[in-house]
Enzyme design. Structure first.
Site, PDB file in Angstrom:
ATOM      1  N   LYS A 118      -6.008  60.466 -73.935  1.00 18.79           N
ATOM      2  CA  LYS A 118      -7.089  61.149 -73.219  1.00 18.79           C
ATOM      3  C   LYS A 118      -7.416  60.266 -72.005  1.00 18.79           C
ATOM      4  O   LYS A 118      -8.455  59.604 -71.939  1.00 18.79           O
ATOM      5  CB  LYS A 118      -8.301  61.308 -74.144  1.00 18.79           C
TER       6      LYS A 118
ATOM      7  N   GLU B 224      -0.183  72.818 -76.276  1.00 14.60           N
ATOM      8  CA  GLU B 224      -1.610  72.816 -76.611  1.00 14.60           C
ATOM      9  C   GLU B 224      -2.289  73.951 -75.849  1.00 14.60           C
ATOM     10  O   GLU B 224      -1.631  74.828 -75.297  1.00 14.60           O
ATOM     11  CB  GLU B 224      -2.237  71.470 -76.234  1.00 14.60           C
TER      12      GLU B 224
ATOM     13  N   THR C 175     -14.610  62.581 -76.086  1.00 12.46           N
ATOM     14  CA  THR C 175     -15.741  63.502 -76.099  1.00 12.46           C
ATOM     15  C   THR C 175     -16.078  63.836 -77.542  1.00 12.46           C
ATOM     16  O   THR C 175     -15.213  64.315 -78.281  1.00 12.46           O
ATOM     17  CB  THR C 175     -15.415  64.789 -75.323  1.00 12.46           C
TER      18      THR C 175
END
Length: 269
Positions: free
Chosen positions: A138, A171, A27
């Site tokens: 990802k 995270e 992204t």
């Protein structure tokens, strides 16, 4: 939205992205028609394809398609998904002869601009499973993040502090994090769980270039709460200071200002 270069929004129900979450994505931020950190996003896709044994698309063609999609956008979010394409009923990719590449645009998340004074994190009850085979990637299997986001949607926090099943800080739901203790800068490891984000990589490289070492360090929640400062980042924010983690307040902004200055030098294509 474009699928394999054609304006299209309908994906085959037999595509392995639908059947198994088989694929990877990235992204990117689009500003004034330019894709921020394009080369880094293309490299992420190459790495995802290599680690997932996916057929790598023609990267020059993909980059051209991404630039074309971004060209007339003053500010937008560009997402690229790569999958093996339609396949049979079982797990095998045998018979997957037409890989799928999807490019889509979404509106800019303007709420990030309202969080310059700091974000509030809650500690998520959802723990990330340790899986070094997929850690850092990802990939399209994002159910853990979906559950974390569901938890966030039921409270007033802006983001979540996410730990793994061993209790190690990893995270946020959709961001990486850094913290500072004195003059020392740290970030959690992502070799067991989590995503090795584009902005995380970029900021670590910028810190090294400027002579500021960033140590990858595994810590628990209590140790993070003792930090002088915490900052979160992703490709869109790009960095934001943390104001609270649960009920613990953070007021320093030294690292935030330093990392924000680094973001001003990002390359766009």
């Amino acid at each position: 939205m474009w699928i394999n270069g054609h304006p299209e929004s309908m994906l085959s129900a037999r595509d392995r992205a639908v059947q198994f979450g088989d694929g990877c994505f990235t992204t990117a931020a689009v500003i004034a028609g330019k894709i921020q950190l394009l080369d880094a996003h293309l490299q992420r896709l190459r790495e995802g394809c290599a680690r997932l044994f996916l057929p790598e698309p023609d990267m020059a063609l993909l980059a051209a398609e991404m630039r074309q999609a971004a060209a007339d956008q003053p500010q937008a979010v560009l997402k690229v998904i790569l999958t093996p394409g339609p396949g049979g009923r079982g797990y095998s990719r045998a018979g997957c002869t037409t890989p799928t590449r999807i490019i889509s645009l979404a509106p800019w998340p303007h709420h990030y601009a309202t969080l310059g004074e700091g974000v509030r994190l809650i500690t998520s009850h959802v723990r990330l499973a340790r899986n070094p085979l997929l850690a850092g990637l990802k990939h399209l299997n994002r159910l853990e993040q979906v559950l974390i986001r569901q938890e966030l949607d039921r409270c007033e926090a802006d983001e979540a502090l996410v730990l793994d099943t061993a209790g190690t800080v990893v995270e946020c739901c959709a961001a990486n994090l850094f913290w500072r203790v004195g003059t020392n800068i740290y970030t959690p490891p992502v070799d067991q769980a989590g995503v090795d984000g584009i902005m995380r990589r970029n900021l670590m490289a910028q810190l090294a270039t400027n002579g500021h070492a960033c140590e990858v360090k595994a810590i628990g929640r209590d140790a993070l709460l003792g930090a002088d400062e915490v900052v979160i980042c992703n490709a869109l924010m790009p960095v934001l200071p943390v104001k609270y983690i649960d009920e613990v307040a953070f007021t320093a902004r030294t690292l935030y200002q330093q990392l924000l200055a680094s973001c001003q030098t990002m390359e766009a294509s």
